[in-house]
Design an enzyme around this catalytic site. Structure first.
Site, PDB file in Angstrom:
ATOM      1  CB  ALA A  92      -2.181  -8.122   6.874  1.00 13.33           C
ATOM      2  CG  ASP A 146      -7.812  -6.787 -10.900  1.00  9.68           C
ATOM      3  OD1 ASP A 146      -7.546  -5.593 -10.801  1.00  9.68           O
ATOM      4  OD2 ASP A 146      -7.631  -7.394 -12.051  1.00  9.68           O
ATOM      5  CB  SER A 191       2.188   2.290  -4.152  1.00 15.38           C
ATOM      6  OG  SER A 191       1.134   3.262  -3.881  1.00 15.38           O
ATOM      7  CD  GLU A 240     -10.181  -2.456  -1.306  1.00 12.65           C
ATOM      8  OE1 GLU A 240     -10.127  -3.055  -2.501  1.00 12.65           O
ATOM      9  OE2 GLU A 240     -11.036  -2.359  -0.276  1.00 12.65           O
ATOM     10  N   GLY A 241      -5.505   0.881  -3.590  1.00 15.45           N
ATOM     11  CA  GLY A 241      -4.610   1.376  -4.811  1.00 15.45           C
ATOM     12  C   GLY A 241      -4.886   2.876  -4.913  1.00 15.45           C
ATOM     13  N   GLY A 282       6.950   0.635   5.341  1.00 13.14           N
ATOM     14  CA  GLY A 282       7.749   1.221   4.100  1.00 13.14           C
ATOM     15  C   GLY A 282       7.350   0.673   2.811  1.00 13.14           C
ATOM     16  CB  SER A 296      -5.825   8.391  -7.712  1.00 16.43           C
ATOM     17  OG  SER A 296      -6.887   8.663  -7.052  1.00 16.43           O
TER      18      SER A 296
END
Length: 379
Positions: A123, A239, A131, A362-363, A128, A365
Site C-alpha cells: 500500500a 524494481d 507517481s 507499478e509505475g 493524491g 510508462s
C-alpha cells in the site's frame, strides 16, 4: 541465452498447470462472479508458485528472477489475474520483507506468505499521490512503543482479502520521500477498514480497494526497516515488480498472438483464408517481432538481477517497452478478429481489457521514461 535446463523444466510445469487448471469455463466463471476460486490458489501453493523467488529458509523454492518471469509469462498467456495472484507474494508482498525484514518478521509473515496461507498487500498509492510518492498524506506518529497511523491508500491490489498490508507512511512529513517509513499492518487491527472493491475494466477476480487507517496503533516491532527508510524499500521492491509486469505483458501478448494466428488460419473471407492476405500476414509478423523484442528485454533484466548487476534501468526499459508492446499487440489482435474480437466469447477481448493496466500500475510508462532518462543523463 538466459535460461538453463532447470528453467525449461519449470516452464513445462507452469505451462502444464495453466493448460490443465485454467480452463476457459473457469475463466468465464471468474469474469461473471468477480471471484477467484480458493481451490486454484491452493493448487498454486502446492506447486510452490507463491514462493518461487523466496529463499528455502523462509518457505520458498529459492529459485531466481528468471523463474519468476517464466511463472508470470506462462500463467498470463492464459489468465492475467492468475499471474497476478502468483506474482504478488514474490514481488510486492514478499519483496519489502526480504529487503528489510527482521528474522522475527520473516518467520512470522514471509513463511505463511510463501506457502499461500496468508495474503499481504503493498500500500503505497494514495488518492493524491500516485507517481509522486513524496506527496503522500498518510502519517505515522510515534507514541511510546507504538506508531499511530492515519490516512488513506487507494488502488490496493487484494486489499479486501488481505491478512496484512505493507503501509508506507510519513514519520517525518517535512522531509518528503526521506521521511517515509514502512509498517506491517494487521488488517484486523482497530481502525483499519477497506473501501468497496473497485469496478475495473479488466483483471477481474482480484479485488482492488482503498485501505483506510484511523488512529491505528502499530507496535514498533512491526515497523519494517529503519525509520524514514521506507521509500528506499519501496523503490527496491518496485524494481523487481517491474520485471514481473513486463513478464505479465509478454505473457498476455503471447496469448493474444497465438489466438490471432489460430483465427487467421481458420477465418475465410473472399474465398481465402485471411492469413493469405498480405495485410493480415504482415500485421502478425509485426506482432511477433515486437513480442520477441519485449521478451528479450525482460529476460535480460531478469538475468542482470540474478547475476547481481544493477538492473534498475533494464527493469524500467523492459516494463515500459513490454507493456506498451502488449497493448499494441492486443489491439491488433482485436483488429484481425474484426467484430468477433469485440465479443466476450473470444479470448482476445479479455486480453485487451486486462493488458490496459500494465502501462499504469507499478509505475506508469512515463515514470519508466523518467527512470531511464535519469540514469542515462546523470552527471
Amino acid at each position: 541465452m538466459y535460461l538453463t535446463e532447470k528453467h525449461q523444466l519449470f516452464r513445462k510445469l507452469v505451462k502444464q498447470f495453466a493448460q490443465t487448471e485454467l480452463k476457459p469455463e473457469l475463466l468465464d466463471e471468474i469474469e461473471e462472479t468477480n471471484h477467484y476460486p480458493r481451490e486454484i490458489l491452493d493448487k498454486m501453493a502446492e506447486c510452490g508458485f507463491f514462493g518461487v523467488k523466496i529463499p528455502k529458509k523462509w518457505g520458498g523454492a529459492g529459485f531466481d528472477t528468471r523463474a519468476y518471469v517464466i511463472l508470470n509469462e506462462e500463467l498470463a498467456s492464459v489468465s492475467a489475474i492468475s499471474a497476478i495472484y502468483a506474482n504478488t507474494p514474490n514481488s510486492l508482498g514478499g519483496g519489502p520483507l526480504l529487503s528489510a525484514g527482521t528474522e522475527e518478521q520473516l518467520e512470522k509473515y514471509l513463511i505463511p506468505l510463501a506457502k499461500g496461507k496468508r495474503i499481504i498487500s503493498f500500500a503505497l498509492t494514495e488518492p493524491g499521490a500516485g507517481s509522486d510518492a513524496g506527496g503522500m498524506q498518510t502519517t505515522a506518529v510515534k507514541d511510546g512503543d507504538h506508531y499511530i497511523l492515519n490516512g488513506r491508500k487507494c488502488f490496493i491490489t487484494h486489499a479486501p482479502e488481505a491478512d496484512y498490508a505493507i503501509i508506507f507512511a510519513k514519520t517525518d512529513p517535512q522531509r518528503g520521500t526521506k521521511g517515509i517509513s514502512a509498517f506491517i499492518v494487521d488488517m484486523t487491527l482497530p481502525g483499519v477498514s477497506t473501501g468497496l472493491p473497485e469496478k475495473k475494466m479488466g483483471i477481474i477476480g482480484g479485488p482492488t480497494s482503498d485501505i483506510i487507517l484511523k488512529d491505528v496503533r502499530v507496535h514498533k516491532r512491526d515497523r519494517l526497516g529503519e525509520e524514514n527508510r521506507g521509500f528506499i524499500n519501496a523503490m527496491k521492491t518496485l524494481d523487481g515488480g517491474r520485471i514481473g509486469v513486463a513478464a505479465q505483458s509478454i505473457g498476455v501478448a503471447k496469448g493474444a498472438l497465438e489466438e490471432t494466428i489460430k483465427y487467421s488460419q481458420e477465418r475465410t473471407q473472399f474465398g481465402r483464408k485471411i492469413k493469405d492476405f498480405q495485410a493480415i500476414s504482415f500485421t502478425i509478423a509485426g506482432m511477433a517481432t515486437k513480442l520477441e523484442a519485449a521478451r528479450l528485454l525482460t529476460y535480460q533484466a531478469a538475468y542482470l538481477k540474478d547475476t547481481g548487476q544493477d538492473a534498475s534501468k533494464a527493469a524500467s526499459m523492459a516494463k515500459w517497452y513490454a507493456s506498451e508492446a502488449c497493448n499494441e499487440i492486443c489491439a491488433k489482435a482485436i483488429q484481425v478478429h474484426g467484430g468477433y474480437g469485440f465479443i466476450k466469447d473470444y479470448k482476445v477481448e479479455r486480453f485487451y481489457r486486462d493488458c490496459r493496466v500494465f502501462t499504469i500500475y507499478e509505475g506508469t510508462s512515463q515514470v519508466q521514461q523518467m527512470v531511464i532518462a535519469g540514469q542515462l543523463l546523470k552527471k
